[in-house]
Design a protein around this motif. Structure first.
Motif, PDB file in Angstrom:
ATOM      1  N   GLY A  56       6.096   1.025  10.751  1.00 49.00           N
ATOM      2  CA  GLY A  56       4.846   0.200  11.262  1.00 49.00           C
ATOM      3  C   GLY A  56       3.663   0.495  10.862  1.00 49.00           C
ATOM      4  O   GLY A  56       2.842  -0.336  10.550  1.00 49.00           O
ATOM      5  N   GLN A  57       3.385   1.762  10.246  1.00 45.39           N
ATOM      6  CA  GLN A  57       2.172   2.215   9.463  1.00 45.39           C
ATOM      7  C   GLN A  57       1.990   1.292   8.337  1.00 45.39           C
ATOM      8  O   GLN A  57       0.874   1.109   7.851  1.00 45.39           O
ATOM      9  N   PHE A  58       2.975   0.887   7.567  1.00 49.17           N
ATOM     10  CA  PHE A  58       2.936   0.400   6.476  1.00 49.17           C
ATOM     11  C   PHE A  58       3.238  -1.173   6.503  1.00 49.17           C
ATOM     12  O   PHE A  58       3.079  -2.035   5.498  1.00 49.17           O
ATOM     13  N   GLY A  59       3.104  -1.536   7.940  1.00 47.09           N
ATOM     14  CA  GLY A  59       3.424  -3.166   7.965  1.00 47.09           C
ATOM     15  C   GLY A  59       4.799  -3.654   7.969  1.00 47.09           C
ATOM     16  O   GLY A  59       5.160  -4.870   7.855  1.00 47.09           O
ATOM     17  N   ARG A  60       5.903  -2.641   7.959  1.00 48.87           N
ATOM     18  CA  ARG A  60       7.105  -2.946   7.889  1.00 48.87           C
ATOM     19  C   ARG A  60       7.326  -3.789   6.628  1.00 48.87           C
ATOM     20  O   ARG A  60       7.995  -4.832   6.705  1.00 48.87           O
TER      21      ARG A  60
ATOM     22  N   GLU B  36      19.666   8.133  -1.187  1.00 47.53           N
ATOM     23  CA  GLU B  36      19.723   7.368  -2.331  1.00 47.53           C
ATOM     24  C   GLU B  36      18.699   6.315  -1.927  1.00 47.53           C
ATOM     25  O   GLU B  36      17.843   6.161  -1.230  1.00 47.53           O
ATOM     26  N   LEU B  37      18.545   5.388  -3.073  1.00 48.90           N
ATOM     27  CA  LEU B  37      17.581   4.512  -3.291  1.00 48.90           C
ATOM     28  C   LEU B  37      17.299   3.283  -1.895  1.00 48.90           C
ATOM     29  O   LEU B  37      16.436   3.275  -1.221  1.00 48.90           O
ATOM     30  N   LEU B  38      18.625   2.840  -1.578  1.00 44.58           N
ATOM     31  CA  LEU B  38      18.457   1.869  -0.325  1.00 44.58           C
ATOM     32  C   LEU B  38      18.320   2.497   0.771  1.00 44.58           C
ATOM     33  O   LEU B  38      17.609   1.745   1.558  1.00 44.58           O
ATOM     34  N   ASP B  39      18.836   3.578   0.909  1.00 42.87           N
ATOM     35  CA  ASP B  39      18.434   4.344   2.249  1.00 42.87           C
ATOM     36  C   ASP B  39      17.051   4.452   2.341  1.00 42.87           C
ATOM     37  O   ASP B  39      16.548   4.278   3.593  1.00 42.87           O
ATOM     38  N   TYR B  40      16.271   5.074   1.348  1.00 40.53           N
ATOM     39  CA  TYR B  40      15.090   5.161   1.434  1.00 40.53           C
ATOM     40  C   TYR B  40      14.293   3.609   1.565  1.00 40.53           C
ATOM     41  O   TYR B  40      13.245   3.888   2.299  1.00 40.53           O
ATOM     42  N   ALA B  41      14.612   2.698   0.870  1.00 40.75           N
ATOM     43  CA  ALA B  41      13.824   1.384   1.157  1.00 40.75           C
ATOM     44  C   ALA B  41      14.207   1.072   2.543  1.00 40.75           C
ATOM     45  O   ALA B  41      13.312   0.299   3.132  1.00 40.75           O
TER      46      ALA B  41
ATOM     47  N   GLU C 241       0.977  -1.189  -0.081  1.00 41.84           N
ATOM     48  CA  GLU C 241       0.131  -0.045  -0.188  1.00 41.84           C
ATOM     49  C   GLU C 241       0.887   1.294   0.006  1.00 41.84           C
ATOM     50  O   GLU C 241       0.218   2.435  -0.469  1.00 41.84           O
ATOM     51  N   TRP C 242       2.222   1.087   0.364  1.00 35.83           N
ATOM     52  CA  TRP C 242       2.885   2.491   0.544  1.00 35.83           C
ATOM     53  C   TRP C 242       3.096   2.783  -0.685  1.00 35.83           C
ATOM     54  O   TRP C 242       3.595   4.203  -0.799  1.00 35.83           O
ATOM     55  N   LEU C 243       3.308   1.994  -1.821  1.00 35.24           N
ATOM     56  CA  LEU C 243       3.197   2.573  -3.299  1.00 35.24           C
ATOM     57  C   LEU C 243       2.465   3.513  -3.643  1.00 35.24           C
ATOM     58  O   LEU C 243       2.687   4.202  -4.649  1.00 35.24           O
ATOM     59  N   GLN C 244       1.094   3.697  -3.075  1.00 34.87           N
ATOM     60  CA  GLN C 244      -0.196   4.468  -3.306  1.00 34.87           C
ATOM     61  C   GLN C 244       0.166   5.896  -3.073  1.00 34.87           C
ATOM     62  O   GLN C 244      -0.590   6.607  -3.693  1.00 34.87           O
ATOM     63  N   TYR C 245       0.893   5.988  -2.234  1.00 32.10           N
ATOM     64  CA  TYR C 245       1.082   7.450  -1.674  1.00 32.10           C
ATOM     65  C   TYR C 245       1.937   8.110  -2.585  1.00 32.10           C
ATOM     66  O   TYR C 245       3.084   7.908  -3.011  1.00 32.10           O
ATOM     67  N   GLU C 246       1.320   9.465  -2.846  1.00 29.67           N
ATOM     68  CA  GLU C 246       2.200  10.298  -3.801  1.00 29.67           C
ATOM     69  C   GLU C 246       3.551  10.629  -3.104  1.00 29.67           C
ATOM     70  O   GLU C 246       4.348  11.059  -4.107  1.00 29.67           O
ATOM     71  N   THR C 247       3.508  11.133  -1.775  1.00 25.71           N
ATOM     72  CA  THR C 247       4.474  11.362  -1.291  1.00 25.71           C
ATOM     73  C   THR C 247       5.634  10.318  -1.449  1.00 25.71           C
ATOM     74  O   THR C 247       6.847  10.794  -1.587  1.00 25.71           O
ATOM     75  N   VAL C 248       5.414   8.987  -1.261  1.00 26.87           N
ATOM     76  CA  VAL C 248       6.330   8.086  -1.312  1.00 26.87           C
ATOM     77  C   VAL C 248       6.888   7.954  -2.766  1.00 26.87           C
ATOM     78  O   VAL C 248       8.223   7.755  -3.017  1.00 26.87           O
ATOM     79  N   GLN C 249       5.932   8.136  -3.862  1.00 26.94           N
ATOM     80  CA  GLN C 249       6.465   7.991  -5.142  1.00 26.94           C
ATOM     81  C   GLN C 249       7.335   9.260  -5.600  1.00 26.94           C
ATOM     82  O   GLN C 249       8.570   9.043  -6.185  1.00 26.94           O
ATOM     83  N   LEU C 250       7.020  10.436  -4.955  1.00 29.59           N
ATOM     84  CA  LEU C 250       7.990  11.560  -5.199  1.00 29.59           C
ATOM     85  C   LEU C 250       9.262  11.268  -4.571  1.00 29.59           C
ATOM     86  O   LEU C 250      10.391  11.753  -5.158  1.00 29.59           O
ATOM     87  N   GLU C 251       9.250  10.739  -3.553  1.00 28.35           N
ATOM     88  CA  GLU C 251      10.613  10.892  -2.603  1.00 28.35           C
ATOM     89  C   GLU C 251      11.112   9.634  -3.376  1.00 28.35           C
ATOM     90  O   GLU C 251      12.694   9.671  -3.553  1.00 28.35           O
ATOM     91  N   LEU C 252      10.647   8.492  -4.037  1.00 30.64           N
ATOM     92  CA  LEU C 252      11.340   7.545  -4.793  1.00 30.64           C
ATOM     93  C   LEU C 252      12.266   8.345  -5.912  1.00 30.64           C
ATOM     94  O   LEU C 252      13.122   8.061  -6.325  1.00 30.64           O
ATOM     95  N   LEU C 253      11.578   8.999  -6.788  1.00 31.58           N
ATOM     96  CA  LEU C 253      12.014   9.827  -7.719  1.00 31.58           C
ATOM     97  C   LEU C 253      13.083  10.608  -7.224  1.00 31.58           C
ATOM     98  O   LEU C 253      14.168  10.913  -7.967  1.00 31.58           O
ATOM     99  N   THR C 254      13.142  11.241  -6.166  1.00 36.41           N
ATOM    100  CA  THR C 254      14.091  12.235  -5.733  1.00 36.41           C
ATOM    101  C   THR C 254      15.316  11.253  -5.349  1.00 36.41           C
ATOM    102  O   THR C 254      16.655  11.430  -5.534  1.00 36.41           O
ATOM    103  N   ARG C 255      15.016  10.246  -4.807  1.00 33.67           N
ATOM    104  CA  ARG C 255      16.192   9.358  -4.316  1.00 33.67           C
ATOM    105  C   ARG C 255      16.797   8.723  -5.554  1.00 33.67           C
ATOM    106  O   ARG C 255      18.051   8.567  -5.650  1.00 33.67           O
ATOM    107  N   LEU C 256      16.005   8.540  -6.641  1.00 32.43           N
ATOM    108  CA  LEU C 256      16.595   7.871  -7.579  1.00 32.43           C
ATOM    109  C   LEU C 256      17.475   9.138  -8.707  1.00 32.43           C
ATOM    110  O   LEU C 256      18.416   8.758  -9.063  1.00 32.43           O
TER     111      LEU C 256
END
Length: 290
Positions: free
Chosen positions: A229-233, A217-222, A51-66
């Motif tokens: 815990g809110q995403f089920g770890r 970077e990407l691994l740090d954000y992963a 479900e964490w992939l559905q959040y726009e904030t997470v998606q934008l942060e992934l692009l930033t880390r990329l």
């Protein structure tokens, strides 16, 4: 019938090799299937873990880390190639005053694990009042290690060229620097291009080591998302997503290497000129392209 390195297999040997290849492939697929089943059985593929992939904030942060990953890769790749070329020139020098230091630098930085090098640059240098940002520490570590490896690649490429090319260039009255820059290095780069791209792929993957000093970077954000815990770890799902992004980047870089290799094969430049007239043509062609 035989080749230089081994005897060409006969009909029975070819059947045996194909059988072993099939068995090996089935074994790999079996291991992957078992790992996938264990992930499924432990609930790693349940919708709530993604479900964490559905959040726009997470998606934008992934692009930033990329973007941060690609920025570190781009800067380190350019610097590593330049650093490697300088070290290769030093190692090929006839003067010990240049050859000895270059050899020492190459041997030292190739021997130090990259993770330790990054850790020392970021956490060790402050002890002598030198403070580096995470980005600079990652780039410098990648440059020193991969530049030392590329130096040996360039040196091997230059030494693989026929001696007659350098001798003919000297006969034209060219200095050693001109011979190296205009005649030998361009051909060595073309010959060593697959190896150079392979090392750059390694450099791209090694940017993930920046997580040890909290480089964003990407691994740090992963690691960060996987601990929430809110995403089920969802540590395994985030790792899978980041791994897929790295695989995609490496495949794109490999495609660039294939394109460059095909382009070089179509080139009309002379690859191995042996006489004075051909050397002069290569020099003029390379000089016009600089």
């Amino acid at each position: 019938m035989s080749s230089v390195l081994f005897d060409v297999p006969g009909p029975k040997a070819r059947v045996r090799h194909r059988l072993l290849a099939v068995v090996g492939l089935l074994a790999v697929l079996g291991v992957l299937g078992f790992i996938g089943y264990r992930f499924y059985d432990s609930g790693q593929f349940e919708p709530r873990m993604w479900e964490w992939l559905q959040y726009e904030t997470v998606q934008l942060e992934l692009l930033t880390r990329l973007g941060n990953t690609l920025k570190a890769f781009a800067v380190a790749a350019v610097l590593a190639v330049l650093f490697g070329a300088i070290l290769a020139a030093g190692r090929l020098s006839e003067h010990a005053v240049w050859r000895a230091p270059a050899t020492v630098v190459v041997e030292i930085f190739r021997a130090i694990p990259l993770l330790i090098m990054i850790f020392i640059l970021y956490n060790g240098l402050p002890a002598v009042d030198v403070k580096l940002s995470p980005f600079v520490a990652v780039v410098v570590g990648l440059t020193l290690y991969n530049g030392s490896v590329l130096a040996e690649v360039f040196r091997a490429g230059v030494l693989s060229l026929p001696r007659g090319q350098a001798e003919a260039a000297y006969a034209l009255g060219m200095r050693k620097t001109q011979v190296m820059v205009l005649v030998l290095l361009p051909q060595a780069l073309r010959a060593m291009l697959p190896t150079i791209i392979s090392q750059l792929v390694v450099l791209l993957k090694d940017t993930a080591l920046g997580f040890i000093i909290a480089y964003p970077e990407l691994l740090d954000y992963a690691k960060y998302i996987g601990s929430q815990g809110q995403f089920g770890r969802p540590l395994v799902p985030t790792t899978i997503v980041v791994a897929a992004m790295y695989i995609t980047l490496c495949l794109l870089l490999t495609r660039v290497a294939v394109w460059l290799e095909k382009r070089n094969r179509r080139s009309k430049k002379v690859v191995a000129p042996e006489n004075k007239d051909e050397i002069e043509k290569v020099v003029l062609t390379n000089a016009s392209g600089l």
